[in-house]
Motif scaffolding. Structure first.
Motif: not given
Length: 312
Positions: A11-14, A18-19, A59-61, A169-171
């Motif tokens: 859930s933290q990853s999601v 999202i943010v 796509l990551l979501f 990827a987000v980082l």
């Protein structure tokens, strides 16, 4: 065997994705308007950068959602690998959309050599974008920091070795976004001071090259996970320690692990039992070993234990 820790990490990853996605979407619109109004190729390149990042977040979501589907008859080990497939597609999008457009935009700006920059709006949007990207980066670092405390490692080392390529990827995208904003700001400033649009075009090309590096890195990481990678060293060492403390166990003969998904690990191990251990004691020890491993690390979803005996 999935514990609460795994669900919370997922859930933290999601939430992180999202943010980051909402921030990138807002920034992309602002950069596009600023690029058109200012006439800056570098700012337009940054708009393409944010569009690529927004598409990547979508796509990551999808990757996180599809990868967490439960196991079934046709997929007995779950769908975790699908996360890496969609993350790889996201890297390709960054490569094609972001890097391609930025480099072409920079080349066009250098070749045309006519540009009337209105730097005020460009500076304003770049500054606001920098704040938004910094917030997203802070969230990513905090999530990695929580994992780092779990393994008593630095968050940079966790970022380098984590099997959760969505968080990685987000980082990387947030870091690249901040660097890209600095490059765009430098290009606009130098073009305004010198009256030469060459610097703006060079900044746009530099942003494209930056995106090429990020996309290539992410693509390689996901290919490695798709092929099949063992759990990281800290996880294997912890498994070895836990098994060594189980009654009647005299050591681990062979330990094999595989990362089935961002939060799914398969463990196959040959365990040396004491020669005097009875069949009932071995079965009880095997059950105890599985219980300890899955309790200690909820990401361990499957444990296959083969008992052996040490012979003199």
């Amino acid at each position: 065997m999935v514990g609460a820790g795994e669900g919370s990490q997922s859930s933290q990853s999601v939430g992180t994705v999202i943010v980051a996605g909402l921030a990138n979407l807002t920034v992309a619109v602002a950069k596009a308007l600023a690029g058109v109004l200012s006439g800056s190729a570098a700012v337009l390149a940054e708009a393409a950068h944010s569009v690529a990042d927004t598409t990547t977040e979508v796509l990551l979501f999808v990757a996180l959602r599809r990868g967490t589907r439960p196991a079934d008859a046709e997929h007995p080990f779950g769908h975790g690998r699908e996360s890496y497939l969609w993350a790889f597609v996201a890297a390709v999008v960054t490569f094609v959309v972001g890097a391609g457009f930025s480099i072409l935009q920079g080349v066009d700006a250098i070749r045309s050599r006519h540009q009337d920059l209105d730097a005020t709006v460009a500076y304003l949007v770049l500054a606001v974008s920098f704040v938004a990207e910094s917030i997203s980066l802070t969230r990513s670092v905090r999530q990695l920091g929580r994992r780092a405390r779990r393994w008593r490692l630095s968050w940079l080392r966790v970022a380098r070795n984590t099997p959760n390529t969505a968080v990685k990827a987000v980082l990387l995208e947030d870091c690249a976004a901040l660097v890209g904003l600095v490059l765009a700001g430098a290009g606009v400033t130098l073009s305004e001071l010198t009256g030469n649009p060459l610097w703006d075009g060079i900044a746009s090309i530099a942003i494209g090259v930056l995106l090429l590096v990020v996309a290539t890195t992410l693509a390689h990481n996901n290919i490695v996970m798709l092929v099949g990678r063992a759990a990281r060293d800290a996880v294997r060492e912890e498994i070895d320690r836990e098994l060594s403390t189980v009654p009647k166990v005299r050591g681990v003969h062979r330990l094999l692990t595989m990362q089935l998904g961002p939060e799914d690990i398969l463990v196959a191990v040959q365990v040396n039992f004491a020669d005097e251990a009875t069949r009932e004691e071995i079965e009880a020890a095997a059950d105890e070993a599985e219980r300890r491993l899955t309790t200690r690390n909820p990401a361990i979803r499957y444990v296959f234990l083969e008992p052996t005996r040490r012979r003199t």
